[in-house]
Structure formats: structure tokens, C-alpha cells
Design a protein around this motif. Structure first.
Motif, PDB file in Angstrom:
ATOM      1  N   ARG A 118       0.500  -1.518   4.217  1.00  0.00           N
ATOM      2  CA  ARG A 118       0.860  -3.049   4.228  1.00  0.00           C
ATOM      3  C   ARG A 118       0.552  -3.521   3.020  1.00  0.00           C
ATOM      4  NH1 ARG A 118      -3.355  -2.059   9.024  1.00  0.00           N
ATOM      5  NH2 ARG A 118      -4.021  -0.329   7.420  1.00  0.00           N
ATOM      6  N   LYS A 145     -10.639  -3.926   1.492  1.00  0.00           N
ATOM      7  CA  LYS A 145     -11.417  -4.046   2.356  1.00  0.00           C
ATOM      8  C   LYS A 145     -11.214  -2.785   3.550  1.00  0.00           C
ATOM      9  CE  LYS A 145     -13.659  -6.710   6.206  1.00  0.00           C
ATOM     10  NZ  LYS A 145     -14.807  -6.066   6.186  1.00  0.00           N
ATOM     11  N   ARG A 146      -9.780  -2.798   3.977  1.00  0.00           N
ATOM     12  CA  ARG A 146      -9.340  -1.588   4.626  1.00  0.00           C
ATOM     13  C   ARG A 146      -9.803  -0.210   4.226  1.00  0.00           C
ATOM     14  NH1 ARG A 146      -4.038  -4.121   4.017  1.00  0.00           N
ATOM     15  NH2 ARG A 146      -3.700  -5.838   5.665  1.00  0.00           N
ATOM     16  N   SER A 170     -10.442 -10.500   3.166  1.00  0.00           N
ATOM     17  CA  SER A 170      -9.907  -9.740   1.964  1.00  0.00           C
ATOM     18  C   SER A 170      -8.688 -10.110   1.567  1.00  0.00           C
ATOM     19  CB  SER A 170     -10.205  -8.384   2.173  1.00  0.00           C
ATOM     20  OG  SER A 170      -9.844  -7.502   1.053  1.00  0.00           O
ATOM     21  N   GLU A 182       0.489  -1.256  -0.015  1.00  0.00           N
ATOM     22  CA  GLU A 182       0.074  -0.007  -0.019  1.00  0.00           C
ATOM     23  C   GLU A 182       0.765   1.199  -0.077  1.00  0.00           C
ATOM     24  OE1 GLU A 182      -3.786  -1.745   2.441  1.00  0.00           O
ATOM     25  OE2 GLU A 182      -2.419  -0.503   3.461  1.00  0.00           O
ATOM     26  N   ALA A 238      -4.533   0.634  -2.022  1.00  0.00           N
ATOM     27  CA  ALA A 238      -4.679  -0.142  -0.627  1.00  0.00           C
ATOM     28  C   ALA A 238      -5.309  -1.479  -0.682  1.00  0.00           C
ATOM     29  CB  ALA A 238      -5.280   0.694   0.400  1.00  0.00           C
ATOM     30  N   ASN A 239      -5.635  -2.139   0.408  1.00  0.00           N
ATOM     31  CA  ASN A 239      -6.395  -3.255   0.526  1.00  0.00           C
ATOM     32  C   ASN A 239      -7.744  -2.670   0.286  1.00  0.00           C
ATOM     33  OD1 ASN A 239      -8.220  -4.736   2.481  1.00  0.00           O
ATOM     34  ND2 ASN A 239      -7.154  -6.147   1.402  1.00  0.00           N
ATOM     35  N   LEU A 241      -5.956  -8.617   3.580  1.00  0.00           N
ATOM     36  CA  LEU A 241      -6.512  -8.488   5.189  1.00  0.00           C
ATOM     37  C   LEU A 241      -7.209  -9.931   5.480  1.00  0.00           C
ATOM     38  CD1 LEU A 241      -7.070  -6.948   7.667  1.00  0.00           C
ATOM     39  CD2 LEU A 241      -9.250  -6.051   6.537  1.00  0.00           C
ATOM     40  N   TYR A 279      -7.880   7.683   5.113  1.00  0.00           N
ATOM     41  CA  TYR A 279      -7.227   6.050   5.208  1.00  0.00           C
ATOM     42  C   TYR A 279      -5.906   6.398   6.027  1.00  0.00           C
ATOM     43  CZ  TYR A 279      -5.468   1.518   4.324  1.00  0.00           C
ATOM     44  OH  TYR A 279      -4.724   0.225   4.490  1.00  0.00           O
ATOM     45  N   ASP A 312     -13.771   0.082   4.676  1.00  0.00           N
ATOM     46  CA  ASP A 312     -14.181   0.141   6.039  1.00  0.00           C
ATOM     47  C   ASP A 312     -13.590   1.484   6.701  1.00  0.00           C
ATOM     48  OD1 ASP A 312     -15.280  -2.266   5.922  1.00  0.00           O
ATOM     49  OD2 ASP A 312     -13.634  -3.255   6.793  1.00  0.00           O
ATOM     50  N   SER A 313     -12.766   2.191   6.256  1.00  0.00           N
ATOM     51  CA  SER A 313     -12.223   3.302   6.669  1.00  0.00           C
ATOM     52  C   SER A 313     -13.338   4.749   6.439  1.00  0.00           C
ATOM     53  CB  SER A 313     -10.988   3.847   6.039  1.00  0.00           C
ATOM     54  OG  SER A 313     -11.254   4.099   4.709  1.00  0.00           O
TER      55      SER A 313
END
Length: 358
Positions: free
Chosen positions: A224, A209-210, A232, A169, A206-207, A228, A218, A213-214
Motif C-alpha cells: 500500500r 508502523k506496519r 502513521s 510499498e 513500507a509504512n 496508515l 511483513y 507492528d509486524s
């Protein structure tokens, strides 16, 4: 009469649900999902002599790409917030999806475009507009999550001019020297052009889901990989951000991003490195000729042909029928069984016409 009102309301829903939009030109296509009204982007490709439209964002669930707005620090996700009503319409060379609340309107316009010197449509311009309905200023921020999934199966999620294989990311600010951000696929690719205004103020890779969900921002300090576990796995996306802007009372703000489509990532990434941004007129002419040749080659396959005149007639017929239904509801006491039967007959005729064209 109550039965007639219910019947007419159901007919309205059926007519509106059956009007998903589908616009095609050159190498690209925009379609809206008939249930969620979310847009889906495609590129025409030729695989073993067969033409098909390859999705450029994840199309298994169109809701994975979405817009979030911060209005005076209150966060709303378009298409999910009950405070916003969603409608769609066809515009010149594209589609317009409108999210309307009591205090503001968010409009997403996606238009087919000829980019990077091409003479045929090979990309998209995505415009976001916010209109302030109130008599006071609003503080507005925008976030658009684009579920770029093309490279996931090949293990090459994102490519940059400085890094042909991004594995972690990262955050790209407006002062980044990167001219583009590529989602490379096996048969088609798409690049967010990041070299000149108009463009997002920043982009997070980014991933998914992260990023989803933010609530809004972010945490770029915790970069990372694109997994996830176990929710994910091998799942990447782009988050486009526009910083806070003051939208005056009764005022409007607009922002924009540009997306260029291409062929397989193994070909598109080297082509971008050599030809984008176009360095001179000769290279722009060569890029245009190459795009036209590719369009002609792809069109020789089995891609469906759209009759523009027929499409316009269908839309006109739908609008006329909706107008008749609106009139019947407004004068429900005078609606006869014959009127209801006439509306049903027109609906059957439209369905037959749609079935014959598929």
C-alpha cells in the motif's frame, strides 16, 4: 554500610549514563542515545555558511530503528526484550552495541567508512553478529528496521535507480537489479547499497508502523502507500531481512549492510545515477576528489571539533573511577567515609571536565 552500598550503586549508574558515545570522521558521525543506547547516524552539511550534522535516520525517538531476532522461531526485539541486557562500547572507527541473553549475544557494530571511491569517510558499515552460547545448533533470522525519514517532508520517500520516486510499498529480493535504495532529503541523503554482497537477503520499503507492528515478516502481498491513518501518516521505513541461517553450537554468524551518505536528494540521486557503481578508475578518482572538497567545505563552518586525545583521557578516567567503585563494593566493609568522599570528588571533577568541553 547498606547506605554506602546504595550510594555506590547510584554513582555507578550516573557514570554509566554519562558515557554516550560520539564518533566523527570526514563527513559522517555516529552517536548513541544516552538513555536507550540506540545509535544515530549523521552527515555533515553546510547550510548558508553554517555547518551542522543532519540526522540520516529519524532521531526524534531513536527506538523507531531497531533489530529483531528470531531464535528457533521465538521473536525478540533488541532493546525492548527483558531477556537481553544492553551495553555499548567504542571500537576502532565506530561503536558496538551488545544485546546479551542467557543463550546468545546479538552485537551491532556501526563503523565509519569511505565508500564509492571516496578517500574520506562518507558512509557506514553496519555489521550484525549473533553468537550461540549453547551446546546445540540455533536457527537464526534477523530483521533490522531503519526509520528513513529524510524524504517525508518533501513527499519523495524513497528513490531507486529504476524509479526516482517510489510512492507505494514494495519488496526487493536478492536477485533485484537495483544497485541502491535512497532516502533523499532536503540537505542530506542516505543510500543503502544493494548491488553486491554483503547485503541483506531482501528489503521491504513500507509504512513504518506496519513494518514495526509486524512480529517479524511483513506481508508483501498487501503493498500500500506510506500512510496508515490515523496512526502513521506519510511515514516510511526500510526493513532489512536476513534469511534463516544455522548457527552451530558455540558458533557465530555475521551479516552486513553498507550505507552511503550524500547531499540534497535533488543532487545525490542524479550523482548516483551517473557515478554509482564506479565504472572506472577515473570516475572513482573524481568521486574521491568531490567528497574531499565537500568535506573541506562543510568543515569550514561551525561544526564542533572533537579532541580525540581528550576524549580518550575522559574514557580512561571514567573506567578508572568505575574500577574504584567496583573495588569499593567488593570490599564494602572496609570502605571509609574518606574513600566515599574521594570517589565523589573524582565524579565532580569528571562532570566539570565534561561541562567545560561542551
Amino acid at each position: 554500610m547498606k547506605r554506602a552500598v546504595i550510594f555506590l550503586a547510584m554513582v555507578v549508574l550516573l557514570v554509566e549514563a554519562g558515557t554516550a558515545l560520539d564518533i566523527r570522521d570526514g563527513l559522517v558521525r555516529i552517536a548513541t542515545d544516552d538513555l536507550t543506547l540506540r545509535p544515530m547516524l549523521y552527515r555533515l552539511v553546510n547550510i548558508a555558511g553554517k555547518s551542522k550534522y543532519e540526522p540520516l535516520w529519524f532521531n526524534g525517538d531513536p527506538r523507531t530503528s531497531f533489530i529483531t531476532i528470531s531464535v528457533d522461531n521465538r521473536i525478540y526485539r533488541m532493546g525492548s526484550s527483558q531477556e537481553y541486557q544492553t551495553t555499548q562500547r567504542r571500537i576502532q572507527n565506530g561503536v558496538e552495541i551488545e544485546y546479551r541473553s542467557v543463550t546468545n549475544r546479538v552485537t551491532q557494530r556501526i563503523m565509519l567508512a569511505a565508500l564509492a571511491g571516496s578517500r574520506v569517510a562518507n558512509g557506514f558499515i553496519v555489521e550484525l553478529e549473533v553468537e550461540n552460547y549453547t551446546s546445540r545448533d540455533m536457527k537464526i533470522m534477523l530483521k533490522e528496521v531503519c526509520d528513513t525519514s529524510l524524504g517525508e517532508s518533501l513527499g519523495n520517500h524513497i528513490a531507486l535507480a529504476s524509479n526516482p520516486k517510489v510512492t507505494d510499498e514494495m519488496l526487493l529480493n536478492a536477485d533485484s537489479k537495483e544497485p541502491y535504495i535512497v532516502s533523499p532529503g532536503q540537505d542530506a541523503s542516505i543510500a543503502l547499497l544493494f548491488d553486491a554482497a554483503p547485503r541483506p537477503d531482501s528489503v521491504v520499503i513500507a509504512n513504518w508502523k506496519r513494518l514495526s507492528d509486524s512480529k517479524f515478516f511483513y506481508d508483501s502481498d498487501l503493498m500500500r502507500g506510506f500512510t496508515l491513518s490515523p496512526y502513521s501518516v506519510n511515514d516510511s521505513a526500510l526493513g532489512l531481512y536476513w534469511n534463516e541461517r544455522i548457527v552451530p553450537a558455540k558458533g557465530v554468524m555475521k551479516v552486513e549492510s553498507r550505507w552511503l551518505s550524500g547531499g540534497p536528494g535533488s543532487e545525490f540521486i542524479p550523482w548516483l545515477a551517473q557515478n554509482y557503481p564506479p565504472k572506472n578508475t577515473a570516475e572513482a578518482e573524481a568521486a574521491a576528489a568531490a567528497a574531499e572538497a565537500e568535506a573541506a567545505s562543510a568543515a569550514q563552518g561551525d561544526a564542533p571539533v572533537i579532541d580525540a586525545a581528550g576524549f580518550s583521557l575522559d574514557v580512561g578516567a571514567i573506567r578508572a573511577l568505575v574500577s574504584r567503585i567496583d573495588g569499593a563494593i567488593a570490599n564494602i566493609d572496609s570502605v571509609t567515609d574518606g574513600d566515599l568522599q574521594s570517589i565523589l570528588s573524582e565524579l565532580d571533577e569528571l562532570e566539570s571536565t565534561a561541562g567545560a568541553s561542551n
